[in-house]
Design an enzyme around this catalytic site. Structure first.
Site, PDB file in Angstrom:
ATOM      1  N   LYS A 189       1.964  -5.691   0.610  1.00 35.49           N
ATOM      2  CA  LYS A 189       0.757  -5.161  -0.033  1.00 35.49           C
ATOM      3  C   LYS A 189       1.056  -4.678  -1.451  1.00 35.49           C
ATOM      4  O   LYS A 189       0.307  -4.972  -2.380  1.00 35.49           O
ATOM      5  CB  LYS A 189       0.157  -4.011   0.800  1.00 35.49           C
ATOM      6  CG  LYS A 189      -0.218  -4.413   2.228  1.00 35.49           C
ATOM      7  CD  LYS A 189      -0.905  -3.278   2.985  1.00 35.49           C
ATOM      8  CE  LYS A 189      -0.044  -2.058   3.208  1.00 35.49           C
ATOM      9  NZ  LYS A 189       1.098  -2.277   4.146  1.00 35.49           N
ATOM     10  N   ARG A 205      -6.005   3.655   7.074  1.00 35.26           N
ATOM     11  CA  ARG A 205      -5.028   3.376   8.128  1.00 35.26           C
ATOM     12  C   ARG A 205      -5.486   3.857   9.494  1.00 35.26           C
ATOM     13  O   ARG A 205      -4.772   3.679  10.479  1.00 35.26           O
ATOM     14  CB  ARG A 205      -3.736   4.103   7.785  1.00 35.26           C
ATOM     15  CG  ARG A 205      -2.593   3.213   7.332  1.00 35.26           C
ATOM     16  CD  ARG A 205      -1.467   4.145   6.922  1.00 35.26           C
ATOM     17  NE  ARG A 205      -0.173   3.547   6.907  1.00 35.26           N
ATOM     18  CZ  ARG A 205       0.394   3.008   5.831  1.00 35.26           C
ATOM     19  NH1 ARG A 205      -0.259   2.933   4.703  1.00 35.26           N
ATOM     20  NH2 ARG A 205       1.623   2.545   5.899  1.00 35.26           N
ATOM     21  N   ARG A 226      14.576  -3.592   1.658  1.00 37.55           N
ATOM     22  CA  ARG A 226      13.960  -2.714   0.659  1.00 37.55           C
ATOM     23  C   ARG A 226      14.659  -1.359   0.667  1.00 37.55           C
ATOM     24  O   ARG A 226      14.870  -0.762  -0.376  1.00 37.55           O
ATOM     25  CB  ARG A 226      12.462  -2.569   0.966  1.00 37.55           C
ATOM     26  CG  ARG A 226      11.700  -1.727  -0.041  1.00 37.55           C
ATOM     27  CD  ARG A 226      10.196  -1.842   0.152  1.00 37.55           C
ATOM     28  NE  ARG A 226       9.708  -1.013   1.237  1.00 37.55           N
ATOM     29  CZ  ARG A 226       8.442  -0.995   1.662  1.00 37.55           C
ATOM     30  NH1 ARG A 226       7.545  -1.796   1.116  1.00 37.55           N
ATOM     31  NH2 ARG A 226       8.071  -0.209   2.647  1.00 37.55           N
ATOM     32  N   ARG A 278      13.868   4.779  -0.420  1.00 41.82           N
ATOM     33  CA  ARG A 278      12.888   5.293   0.553  1.00 41.82           C
ATOM     34  C   ARG A 278      13.591   5.544   1.875  1.00 41.82           C
ATOM     35  O   ARG A 278      14.030   4.614   2.547  1.00 41.82           O
ATOM     36  CB  ARG A 278      11.747   4.280   0.734  1.00 41.82           C
ATOM     37  CG  ARG A 278      10.699   4.382  -0.338  1.00 41.82           C
ATOM     38  CD  ARG A 278       9.563   3.423  -0.110  1.00 41.82           C
ATOM     39  NE  ARG A 278       8.908   3.591   1.183  1.00 41.82           N
ATOM     40  CZ  ARG A 278       7.794   2.976   1.516  1.00 41.82           C
ATOM     41  NH1 ARG A 278       7.207   2.151   0.663  1.00 41.82           N
ATOM     42  NH2 ARG A 278       7.257   3.168   2.696  1.00 41.82           N
ATOM     43  N   ARG A 308       6.963   3.181  12.956  1.00 41.79           N
ATOM     44  CA  ARG A 308       5.822   2.853  12.084  1.00 41.79           C
ATOM     45  C   ARG A 308       5.042   1.662  12.636  1.00 41.79           C
ATOM     46  O   ARG A 308       3.814   1.618  12.523  1.00 41.79           O
ATOM     47  CB  ARG A 308       6.304   2.593  10.657  1.00 41.79           C
ATOM     48  CG  ARG A 308       6.551   3.900   9.899  1.00 41.79           C
ATOM     49  CD  ARG A 308       7.605   3.770   8.824  1.00 41.79           C
ATOM     50  NE  ARG A 308       7.211   2.932   7.723  1.00 41.79           N
ATOM     51  CZ  ARG A 308       8.093   2.350   6.884  1.00 41.79           C
ATOM     52  NH1 ARG A 308       9.393   2.524   7.061  1.00 41.79           N
ATOM     53  NH2 ARG A 308       7.666   1.621   5.884  1.00 41.79           N
TER      54      ARG A 308
END
Ligand code: ADP
Length: 191
Positions: A14, A89, A128, A134, A146
């Protein structure tokens, strides 16, 4: 105004696709993940509260996120439209967004959902995590959490928009350019 929702699980691309879409269509990018990380970096009370949830792979409470989105919206009264990324969400967030937009005599034109297999998502997120700093991307158990939150709380948002005839799936695996092209075709068809 012309408003879009870019929908999909963590790691579906996204953020990557948003950069191109906002430039091409002159939209304001509203990423609740980015807004929350900014609050954390600035060590605001909101950021400190949000961090506990994010690090555990849970959703930040609806009231916090909805308040933050409303504030961002008010700060950008001249926007030609918004690209919502990572929001809504939950169904409660989707309802709040509809309310917010209808107060401004506008609505969501389309929800574009990036479809990616879970195996590919885990690979992307761990990758990532190596460079993004992160913390929620470095621990596989947080990543799995998640996904389960996504299935339970976020997937119903797809049905919410499906029932309004606004939902459209886009294959999210392939080259960044190819996926971008598919998104643009879908957008041009409703613009
Ligand atoms: P990703 O989609 O890769 O998980 P985001 O940057 O969109 O990344 O979100 C990171 C985290 O921020 C989420 O796991 C969640 O804890 C929190 N978050 C972001 N957007 C929302 C939202 N709309 N509602 C609740 N929590 C959110």
């Amino acid at each position: 105004m012309f408003n879009l929702v870019l929908f999909g699980p963590p790691g579906s691309g996204k953020g990557t696709q948003s950069d191109h879409l906002v430039a091409r269509y002159g939209l304001k990018h509203l990423s609740t993940g980015n807004l929350l990380r900014k609050e954390i970096a600035d060590q605001t009370p909101l950021g400190l509260e949000a961090k506990r949830y994010i690090d555990a792979g849970q959703l930040v409470p609806d009231a916090v996120v909805i308040g933050m989105v409303g504030a961002y919206f008010d700060q950008n009264p001249d926007a030609a439209g918004f690209l919502f990324d990572g929001f809504p969400r939950t169904v409660a967030q989707a309802e709040a967004l509809d309310e917010l937009l209808s107060q401004r005599q506008t609505s969501i034109a389309r929800v574009l959902a990036l479809e990616v297999t879970e195996e590919e998502l885990v690979k992307r997120l761990l990758n990532r995590g190596k460079t993004s700093g992160r913390t929620d991307d470095t621990d596989e158990s947080v990543i799995r959490k998640r996904f389960s939150v996504y299935t339970q709380e976020t997937s119903p948002v797809a049905d919410y928009y499906q029932n309004k005839g606004k939902f459209q799936s886009i294959p999210g695996e392939g080259t960044v350019e190819g996926i971008s092209e598919a998104l643009c075709q879908a957008i041009d068809a409703v613009r």
